[in-house]
Design a protein around this motif. Structure first.
Motif, PDB file in Angstrom:
ATOM      1  N   GLU A  90       0.890  -1.154   0.000  1.00 32.59           N
ATOM      2  CA  GLU A  90       0.000   0.000   0.000  1.00 32.59           C
ATOM      3  C   GLU A  90       0.927   1.202   0.000  1.00 32.59           C
ATOM      4  N   ILE A  92       1.273   5.056   0.395  1.00 30.01           N
ATOM      5  CA  ILE A  92       0.505   6.146   1.006  1.00 30.01           C
ATOM      6  C   ILE A  92       1.256   7.457   0.836  1.00 30.01           C
ATOM      7  N   ARG A  94       1.103  11.513   1.980  1.00 29.82           N
ATOM      8  CA  ARG A  94       0.464  12.409   2.951  1.00 29.82           C
ATOM      9  C   ARG A  94       0.893  13.852   2.696  1.00 29.82           C
ATOM     10  N   ALA A  98      -2.612  13.112   9.547  1.00 25.11           N
ATOM     11  CA  ALA A  98      -3.927  12.596   9.966  1.00 25.11           C
ATOM     12  C   ALA A  98      -3.756  11.102  10.218  1.00 25.11           C
ATOM     13  N   SER A 100      -3.076   7.390  10.990  1.00 22.43           N
ATOM     14  CA  SER A 100      -2.028   6.613  11.665  1.00 22.43           C
ATOM     15  C   SER A 100      -0.740   7.413  11.852  1.00 22.43           C
ATOM     16  N   LEU A 101      -0.499   8.435  11.023  1.00 22.00           N
ATOM     17  CA  LEU A 101       0.710   9.252  11.223  1.00 22.00           C
ATOM     18  C   LEU A 101       0.613  10.029  12.539  1.00 22.00           C
ATOM     19  N   CYS A 198      -8.928   7.932   0.264  1.00 22.53           N
ATOM     20  CA  CYS A 198      -8.332   9.271   0.410  1.00 22.53           C
ATOM     21  C   CYS A 198      -8.897   9.932   1.666  1.00 22.53           C
ATOM     22  N   ARG A 215     -15.331   5.549   9.891  1.00 27.17           N
ATOM     23  CA  ARG A 215     -14.409   5.049  10.922  1.00 27.17           C
ATOM     24  C   ARG A 215     -14.759   5.624  12.287  1.00 27.17           C
TER      25      ARG A 215
HETATM   26  P1  TMP Z   1      -3.836   5.832   7.701  1.00 21.31           P
HETATM   27  O1  TMP Z   1      -3.681   7.226   8.242  1.00 21.31           O
HETATM   28  O2  TMP Z   1      -4.872   5.030   8.438  1.00 21.31           O
HETATM   29  O3  TMP Z   1      -2.519   5.131   7.570  1.00 21.31           O
HETATM   30  O4  TMP Z   1      -4.403   5.990   6.222  1.00 21.31           O
HETATM   31  C1  TMP Z   1      -3.724   6.742   5.251  1.00 21.31           C
HETATM   32  C2  TMP Z   1      -4.579   6.813   3.986  1.00 21.31           C
HETATM   33  O5  TMP Z   1      -4.711   5.540   3.398  1.00 21.31           O
HETATM   34  C3  TMP Z   1      -6.000   7.312   4.222  1.00 21.31           C
HETATM   35  O6  TMP Z   1      -6.342   8.189   3.143  1.00 21.31           O
HETATM   36  C4  TMP Z   1      -6.848   6.088   4.176  1.00 21.31           C
HETATM   37  C5  TMP Z   1      -6.078   5.156   3.271  1.00 21.31           C
HETATM   38  N1  TMP Z   1      -6.192   3.771   3.667  1.00 21.31           N
HETATM   39  C6  TMP Z   1      -6.735   2.849   2.790  1.00 21.31           C
HETATM   40  O7  TMP Z   1      -7.144   3.196   1.684  1.00 21.31           O
HETATM   41  N2  TMP Z   1      -6.798   1.537   3.186  1.00 21.31           N
HETATM   42  C7  TMP Z   1      -6.347   1.100   4.381  1.00 21.31           C
HETATM   43  O8  TMP Z   1      -6.447  -0.093   4.674  1.00 21.31           O
HETATM   44  C8  TMP Z   1      -5.789   2.076   5.282  1.00 21.31           C
HETATM   45  C9  TMP Z   1      -5.276   1.651   6.624  1.00 21.31           C
HETATM   46  C10 TMP Z   1      -5.723   3.371   4.873  1.00 21.31           C
END
Ligand code: TMP
Length: 234
Positions: A90, A92, A94, A98, A100-101, A198, A215
């Motif tokens: 995955e 990501i 940023r 926001a 998990s960060l 997103c 969530r």
């Molecule tokens: P996070 O802040 O939970 O790591 O997510 C970062 C971005 O990734 C947020 O825009 C949501 C997306 N995301 C997914 O599309 N699938 C996932 O399983 C997770 C954990 C996050």
């Protein structure tokens, strides 16, 4: 295009083979999960909305020279896509802190960043998609160095195009997740880009227009998704 066998069912989508071995049908469900599926629900019409939003975004990225798996829209919930081998990461990006960060580094939500952050998670639900760095990726052959160079360049290019696109509809792109696939010796963008993947904040007010409403039980989830669709296709 004839729909044949279900080959994969994930949390939000199903993939079916077609009579062309290079093409699949990607079907968007209303199911929503969070926290590695510890929380489950449905968002009414989500599959239809995300199919339409993803379609528009893949077309926009295509016009910016980003190769994607999108071929064409087939119906309310289905798009025809190229059959790729998914890179098990995955990716990501940023633009503002926001999710998990904030948890990782104890940051207040919305903390500004002087440049975008790129993160990788190993796609393995059993482990909760743990964050990995490029040394893990190289040592464990999740992707080759050449693939990673392409993925990094594409991720930043997509970020610039998406940020600009959302800005024109008064939405700030906070962060997002991408998945890439291998297709005939190339790396192309796969999966979906939608309010599920997103974080999208209304400019000015910071109102959340994405899956964080699900969530965190913020209410008006479907309305937020509909609003993003309305703006994306206006
Ligand atoms: P996070 O802040 O939970 O790591 O997510 C970062 C971005 O990734 C947020 O825009 C949501 C997306 N995301 C997914 O599309 N699938 C996932 O399983 C997770 C954990 C996050």
């Amino acid at each position: 295009m004839e729909k044949r066998d279900k080959i994969y069912e994930g949390k939000a989508k199903i993939l079916y083979t077609t009579d062309d071995p290079d093409l699949l049908i990607q079907y968007f469900k209303d199911d929503a999960t969070a926290f590695n599926a510890a929380k489950k629900g449905t968002i009414d019409q989500k599959g239809i909305i995300n199919n339409k939003i993803s379609t528009k975004i893949f077309e926009m990225l295509g016009s910016h020279g980003v190769a994607t798996h999108f071929v064409k829209s087939l119906s309310d919930r289905e798009m025809l896509v190229k059959r790729v081998t998914i890179v098990p990461l995955e990716v990501i990006v940023r633009n503002r802190a926001a999710g998990s960060l904030c948890r990782l580094l104890g940051l207040p939500e919305g903390t500004g960043l002087v440049c975008p952050i790129l993160e990788f998670s190993y796609k393995e639900d059993r482990l909760g998609d743990p964050m990995v760095n490029e040394y893990h990726i190289r040592a464990l052959k999740f992707a080759t160095d050449d693939e990673m160079e392409k993925i990094k360049a594409l991720a930043f290019k997509i970020n610039e195009a998406l940020r600009e696109f959302f800005k024109t509809i008064n939405i700030e792109l906070i962060d997002f997740k991408l998945e890439f696939g291998k297709y005939k010796n190339d790396i192309i963008l796969a999966d979906e880009i939608s309010p599920d993947t997103c974080r999208l904040w209304e400019m000015g007010t910071g109102e959340k227009l994405d899956k964080d409403r699900f969530r965190r039980d913020l209410g008006n989830i479907e309305q937020a998704y509909q609003e993003v669709l309305r703006r994306v296709t206006q």
